[in-house]
Design an enzyme around this catalytic site. Structure first.
Site, PDB file in Angstrom:
ATOM      1  N   LYS A  78      28.356  86.273   0.567  1.00 28.58           N
ATOM      2  CA  LYS A  78      27.253  86.363  -0.394  1.00 28.58           C
ATOM      3  C   LYS A  78      26.395  85.092  -0.254  1.00 28.58           C
ATOM      4  O   LYS A  78      25.658  84.885  -1.002  1.00 28.58           O
ATOM      5  CB  LYS A  78      28.067  85.220  -2.014  1.00 28.58           C
ATOM      6  CG  LYS A  78      29.017  84.009  -2.226  1.00 28.58           C
ATOM      7  CD  LYS A  78      29.688  84.516  -3.665  1.00 28.58           C
ATOM      8  CE  LYS A  78      30.112  83.128  -4.041  1.00 28.58           C
ATOM      9  NZ  LYS A  78      31.476  82.662  -4.854  1.00 28.58           N
ATOM     10  N   ASP A  79      26.723  84.421   0.652  1.00 26.87           N
ATOM     11  CA  ASP A  79      25.516  83.040   1.544  1.00 26.87           C
ATOM     12  C   ASP A  79      24.809  83.685   2.322  1.00 26.87           C
ATOM     13  O   ASP A  79      23.402  83.254   1.940  1.00 26.87           O
ATOM     14  CB  ASP A  79      26.132  82.194   2.356  1.00 26.87           C
ATOM     15  CG  ASP A  79      27.282  80.653   1.100  1.00 26.87           C
ATOM     16  OD1 ASP A  79      27.542  81.213  -0.635  1.00 26.87           O
ATOM     17  OD2 ASP A  79      28.186  79.942   1.542  1.00 26.87           O
ATOM     18  N   ARG A 126      24.465  82.992 -12.486  1.00 27.40           N
ATOM     19  CA  ARG A 126      24.574  83.928 -13.063  1.00 27.40           C
ATOM     20  C   ARG A 126      25.790  84.158 -13.258  1.00 27.40           C
ATOM     21  O   ARG A 126      26.377  85.098 -14.441  1.00 27.40           O
ATOM     22  CB  ARG A 126      25.095  84.986 -11.221  1.00 27.40           C
ATOM     23  CG  ARG A 126      25.943  86.290 -11.995  1.00 27.40           C
ATOM     24  CD  ARG A 126      26.740  87.049 -10.134  1.00 27.40           C
ATOM     25  NE  ARG A 126      27.604  85.815  -9.692  1.00 27.40           N
ATOM     26  CZ  ARG A 126      28.737  85.717 -10.194  1.00 27.40           C
ATOM     27  NH1 ARG A 126      29.492  86.442 -10.862  1.00 27.40           N
ATOM     28  NH2 ARG A 126      29.820  84.566 -10.108  1.00 27.40           N
ATOM     29  N   ARG A 127      26.786  83.286 -13.429  1.00 26.24           N
ATOM     30  CA  ARG A 127      27.557  82.826 -14.366  1.00 26.24           C
ATOM     31  C   ARG A 127      27.188  82.582 -15.693  1.00 26.24           C
ATOM     32  O   ARG A 127      27.487  83.068 -16.680  1.00 26.24           O
ATOM     33  CB  ARG A 127      28.882  81.859 -13.898  1.00 26.24           C
ATOM     34  CG  ARG A 127      29.365  82.981 -12.442  1.00 26.24           C
ATOM     35  CD  ARG A 127      30.530  82.040 -11.871  1.00 26.24           C
ATOM     36  NE  ARG A 127      31.124  82.084 -10.530  1.00 26.24           N
ATOM     37  CZ  ARG A 127      31.555  81.996  -9.099  1.00 26.24           C
ATOM     38  NH1 ARG A 127      30.938  80.067  -9.203  1.00 26.24           N
ATOM     39  NH2 ARG A 127      32.229  82.693  -8.527  1.00 26.24           N
ATOM     40  N   ARG A 144      29.265  71.248  -9.615  1.00 26.77           N
ATOM     41  CA  ARG A 144      28.500  70.882  -7.959  1.00 26.77           C
ATOM     42  C   ARG A 144      29.573  70.413  -7.087  1.00 26.77           C
ATOM     43  O   ARG A 144      30.370  69.669  -7.673  1.00 26.77           O
ATOM     44  CB  ARG A 144      27.056  70.484  -7.108  1.00 26.77           C
ATOM     45  CG  ARG A 144      26.060  70.926  -8.051  1.00 26.77           C
ATOM     46  CD  ARG A 144      25.359  72.666  -6.419  1.00 26.77           C
ATOM     47  NE  ARG A 144      26.288  71.888  -5.405  1.00 26.77           N
ATOM     48  CZ  ARG A 144      25.446  71.054  -4.197  1.00 26.77           C
ATOM     49  NH1 ARG A 144      23.791  71.116  -4.464  1.00 26.77           N
ATOM     50  NH2 ARG A 144      25.914  71.182  -2.899  1.00 26.77           N
ATOM     51  N   ARG A 150      35.970  70.497  -8.359  1.00 27.18           N
ATOM     52  CA  ARG A 150      35.831  71.052  -9.927  1.00 27.18           C
ATOM     53  C   ARG A 150      36.659  71.371 -10.465  1.00 27.18           C
ATOM     54  O   ARG A 150      36.757  71.198 -11.477  1.00 27.18           O
ATOM     55  CB  ARG A 150      35.423  72.738  -9.069  1.00 27.18           C
ATOM     56  CG  ARG A 150      33.745  72.624  -8.502  1.00 27.18           C
ATOM     57  CD  ARG A 150      33.503  73.999  -8.088  1.00 27.18           C
ATOM     58  NE  ARG A 150      32.246  73.777  -7.251  1.00 27.18           N
ATOM     59  CZ  ARG A 150      30.926  74.391  -7.892  1.00 27.18           C
ATOM     60  NH1 ARG A 150      31.164  76.033  -7.815  1.00 27.18           N
ATOM     61  NH2 ARG A 150      30.099  75.103  -6.909  1.00 27.18           N
ATOM     62  N   CYS A 237      15.803  82.772  -6.253  1.00 26.78           N
ATOM     63  CA  CYS A 237      17.001  82.057  -5.531  1.00 26.78           C
ATOM     64  C   CYS A 237      17.627  81.663  -7.520  1.00 26.78           C
ATOM     65  O   CYS A 237      18.958  81.464  -7.236  1.00 26.78           O
ATOM     66  CB  CYS A 237      17.141  80.889  -5.174  1.00 26.78           C
ATOM     67  SG  CYS A 237      15.484  79.688  -5.636  1.00 26.78           S
TER      68      CYS A 237
END
Length: 317
Positions: A78-79, A126-127, A144, A150, A237
């Site tokens: 996905k990167d 997106r989330r 981040r 996290r 982006c």
């Protein structure tokens, strides 16, 4: 010949790279891991959208490939930008991990059990968009840092919950902290989430041949379809876009089933559509679904640009 495998230094990246290295070793190859530091690793506070998306995790690895410092690089798929590189090729996409998102919340709570006003961390537009659309009254916070950082924000009480990729947590052996794996009906994952991409120089036929044995045809078809949605939409982006493809049994054998969403970042609307077709036509299925999304108003909801770029997702998280 020893294959030099470029990897980022994070726990997740190293784990993913080691997994690929071990598969290659099982095939009789000697593999050496070479650590590469990326801009995204050095700066863990600036929002990814401001840094140009997750391409910041890819560029240093690609530079090392081009310079001949390494022979192959492992990315969270996905990167990767959707625009192909003429001198590089994704030689293998191994069998995918669980592509879904996962909630890690205090006190073992699920998403529906979090009280209104609960603080939920995510660095992904997106989330954020899909969480807002659920109308649960959550307070979303920018997030981040690596997976450990996290998770620590929930453990120390700074946040009530975080949303991460289930695949990343499984790979580093932290699936035990997950309080809910989110159904794609609520939260469609990022295109390519849960999959790895093994990239090599296009003219390095020996490494291409060695790596090709790791490729999984079903996983490749699914992620090709998902990324075709992103490419056809020419998504900037910061565009909140999710897509998930699966290989299912149809009337005439294997069929590729694809779902996608384009959402408003404030949760004020989304367009969700689906399409199906042959796995052999994965790119065409994805592009057809993207055009359907556009016809039904996707461009009115999210920033879609004239230049395909990358999706704003933290690697593996």
């Amino acid at each position: 010949m020893t294959l030099r495998l470029g990897t980022r230094r994070s726990t997740l990246a190293t784990t993913q790279s080691t997994w690929v290295a071990d598969r290659l070793r099982d095939l009789g190859h000697e593999v050496e891991l070479v650590e590469i530091t990326t801009e995204g690793d050095r700066d863990r506070t600036t929002p990814l959208a401001s840094m140009g998306g997750t391409g910041v995790f890819v560029s240093a690895l690609r530079e090392a490939l081009r310079e001949g410092t390494v022979d192959l690089a492992v990315h969270s798929l996905k990167d990767l930008p959707t625009t192909p590189e003429a001198d590089l090729v994704v030689a293998a996409i191994p069998t995918r991990e669980d592509p879904r998102d996962a909630l890690v919340a205090r006190d073992g709570l699920t998403l529906g059990e979090l009280p209104a006003g609960s603080t939920v961390g995510t660095g992904s537009p997106r989330r954020r968009a899909q969480l807002e659309a659920l109308g649960l009254g959550l307070e979303l916070r920018e997030l981040r840092g690596n997976v450990g950082t996290r998770l620590g924000k929930v453990a120390d009480g700074e946040l009530d919950a975080v949303v991460l990729a289930h695949a990343g947590l499984r790979r580093i052996g932290r699936a035990d902290v997950v309080t809910e794996v989110l159904d794609p009906i609520q939260m469609l994952p990022a295109p390519g989430q849960g999959a790895l991409a093994v990239e090599v120089r296009a003219d390095d036929t020996a490494t291409r041949d060695a790596v090709a044995a790791l490729d999984d045809a079903d996983t490749r078809a699914c992620v090709v379809a998902e990324r075709a949605v992103l490419a056809e939409l020419e998504a900037g982006c910061s565009a909140p876009i999710g897509a998930l493809a699966e290989i299912v049994l149809g009337d005439e054998g294997d069929e590729l089933s694809l779902r996608a969403v384009v959402a408003n970042i404030d949760g004020e609307g989304d367009v969700r559509r689906s399409a199906a077709g042959s796995p052999a036509d994965a790119d065409a299925v994805g592009r057809r679904l993207a055009r359907l999304l556009l016809e039904d108003g996707a461009a009115d909801l999210a920033p879609l640009t004239s230049s395909p770029t990358v999706h704003t997702e933290r690697s593996g998280a």
